[in-house]
Design an enzyme around this catalytic site. Sequence first.
Site, PDB file in Angstrom:
ATOM      1  CB  SER A 142      -7.380   1.626  -0.021  1.00 55.43           C
ATOM      2  OG  SER A 142      -7.593   2.944   0.399  1.00 55.43           O
TER       3      SER A 142
ATOM      4  CB  CYS B 200     -12.083  13.108  -3.428  1.00 57.86           C
ATOM      5  SG  CYS B 200     -12.240  14.536  -2.387  1.00 57.86           S
TER       6      CYS B 200
ATOM      7  CB  CYS C 109      -4.452   9.383  -8.294  1.00 57.58           C
ATOM      8  SG  CYS C 109      -3.840   8.053  -7.255  1.00 57.58           S
TER       9      CYS C 109
ATOM     10  CB  CYS D 220      -8.161   2.283  -7.434  1.00 61.24           C
ATOM     11  SG  CYS D 220      -6.754   2.157  -6.339  1.00 61.24           S
TER      12      CYS D 220
ATOM     13  CG  HIS E 282     -10.920  -1.025  -1.715  1.00 57.19           C
ATOM     14  ND1 HIS E 282     -11.853  -0.503  -0.842  1.00 57.19           N
ATOM     15  CD2 HIS E 282     -10.092   0.013  -2.017  1.00 57.19           C
ATOM     16  CE1 HIS E 282     -11.596   0.779  -0.633  1.00 57.19           C
ATOM     17  NE2 HIS E 282     -10.528   1.118  -1.326  1.00 57.19           N
TER      18      HIS E 282
ATOM     19  CG  ASN F 171     -19.762   7.777  -4.106  1.00 59.94           C
ATOM     20  OD1 ASN F 171     -20.530   8.113  -4.998  1.00 59.94           O
ATOM     21  ND2 ASN F 171     -19.588   8.448  -2.997  1.00 59.94           N
TER      22      ASN F 171
ATOM     23  CD  GLU G  45     -13.130  16.871  -6.764  1.00 59.72           C
ATOM     24  OE1 GLU G  45     -13.808  16.175  -5.990  1.00 59.72           O
ATOM     25  OE2 GLU G  45     -12.952  16.597  -7.955  1.00 59.72           O
TER      26      GLU G  45
HETATM   27  N1  SAH Z   1      -4.918   7.104  -2.432  1.00 60.53           N
HETATM   28  C1  SAH Z   1      -5.392   6.903  -1.097  1.00 60.53           C
HETATM   29  C2  SAH Z   1      -6.399   7.933  -0.619  1.00 60.53           C
HETATM   30  C3  SAH Z   1      -7.434   8.434  -1.567  1.00 60.53           C
HETATM   31  S1  SAH Z   1      -9.066   7.831  -1.705  1.00 60.53           S
HETATM   32  C4  SAH Z   1      -5.932   5.506  -0.942  1.00 60.53           C
HETATM   33  O1  SAH Z   1      -5.977   4.774  -1.918  1.00 60.53           O
HETATM   34  O2  SAH Z   1      -6.242   5.124   0.173  1.00 60.53           O
HETATM   35  C5  SAH Z   1      -9.801   7.618  -0.174  1.00 60.53           C
HETATM   36  C6  SAH Z   1     -10.577   6.305  -0.081  1.00 60.53           C
HETATM   37  O3  SAH Z   1     -11.711   6.277  -0.969  1.00 60.53           O
HETATM   38  C7  SAH Z   1      -9.738   5.098  -0.468  1.00 60.53           C
HETATM   39  O4  SAH Z   1      -9.986   4.052   0.443  1.00 60.53           O
HETATM   40  C8  SAH Z   1     -10.269   4.755  -1.850  1.00 60.53           C
HETATM   41  O5  SAH Z   1      -9.976   3.451  -2.214  1.00 60.53           O
HETATM   42  C9  SAH Z   1     -11.738   5.038  -1.653  1.00 60.53           C
HETATM   43  N2  SAH Z   1     -12.513   5.193  -2.887  1.00 60.53           N
HETATM   44  C10 SAH Z   1     -12.115   5.649  -4.092  1.00 60.53           C
HETATM   45  N3  SAH Z   1     -13.125   5.606  -4.978  1.00 60.53           N
HETATM   46  C11 SAH Z   1     -14.206   5.130  -4.310  1.00 60.53           C
HETATM   47  C12 SAH Z   1     -15.536   4.866  -4.685  1.00 60.53           C
HETATM   48  N4  SAH Z   1     -15.975   5.079  -5.923  1.00 60.53           N
HETATM   49  N5  SAH Z   1     -16.369   4.383  -3.746  1.00 60.53           N
HETATM   50  C13 SAH Z   1     -15.933   4.159  -2.471  1.00 60.53           C
HETATM   51  N6  SAH Z   1     -14.678   4.394  -2.068  1.00 60.53           N
HETATM   52  C14 SAH Z   1     -13.817   4.858  -2.965  1.00 60.53           C
END
Ligand code: SAH
Length: 352
Positions: A220, A339, A113, A117, A222, A296, A93
Amino acid sequence: MSEKIDLRSMLPEELPALLKEHGIEAYRAKQIVSWLEKGARSFEEMTNLSKAHREKLSDLFEISNMKEADRLVSKIDGTRKYLFTLPDGEYVESVLLSYKHGYSVCLSTQVGCKMGCRFCASTKAGFCRNLSAGEILLQMVEITRDMRKEDESFRIGHVVLMGIGEPLDNYDNVLRFLKLCNHPNLFGIGYRNISLSTCGLIPQIRRLMQEDIPLTLSISLHASNAELRSELMPVNRTYPMEELLRTCKEYTKHTGRRISFEYAVIAGVNDTPARAKELIGLLGGWMNHLNLIPVNPTKETSFRPSDKKSMEAFVKTLEKGSLSVTVRRTLGTDIEAACGQLRREKQILTKE
Ligand code: SAH
């Protein structure tokens, strides 16, 4: 994938020697790069090369391709989400976002991936393979081709590696992609206009620090403490937060570049005043930026974004603690622009 060398993954300066090795004049490289830049999908399209040359090239090399399988356009803000099929039947995507300062693309770096997470849809569908440098670039080629049908002057201004996959888990290909994307004969995107987001693979962050590539690094985060981070992000058990933050400080000192921390705000999980205070303890007093993203919701979790009042209170506490904070505007909510969700959907549909 075939064993042939994919010319899309080659840097323009590598081409002349490669062609020469196979008995093709080095100056042809310029013609080939210019076709690739224009979005050519095959050697047959390269009409300023003789038929014999085109045949020889397709015997020796390949040009990676993918097909648009789906495209969703947001009615709210014009965000476009593309689902591409790769020749091996896998999906990736990419998202095109439109801002006042121009267009930005969010690209995938892997098919799936491994990082696990808990809030992320990309990981739910499992890991399949790395994308090659050419395949990462190809997402930009295809989006540009699509957009130029409507607007000949269309140009991508910013690139963010925040699609499916963990970019630093595909280090060599991603590094090569960065060089391709920055190359003046290809997209010519300045490194400062490229963001790479990682869940925190410390050895690779250290490697990146030595590359002298002034991109914007996003981490990231979180969570505001190690226990919660390990719960949300299994990677924290291998690369603990404390060491990650130490590495980040070193990165900033070494590169002079400010790191951006991503924080998906989840109601009742990481949005309380106590969490805000912990964050101030972690990020206060050194150069960085905190980017809050309302989580999200995905189909697999019960995580929900904070309500407006809690979010405002959270931001206020952080600002009082002198952190540099922004709340990311969510784009494309009507098309599930986060994504991983579209690929996951497709997988579920195919299986059922
Ligand atoms: N693997 C990388 C990049 C991919 S995701 C990383 O972990 O940074 C891009 C961003 O979107 C990351 O910060 C990830 O943690 C966040 N992300 C993933 N799922 C999400 C969700 N459901 N809501 C908000 N952010 C999310």
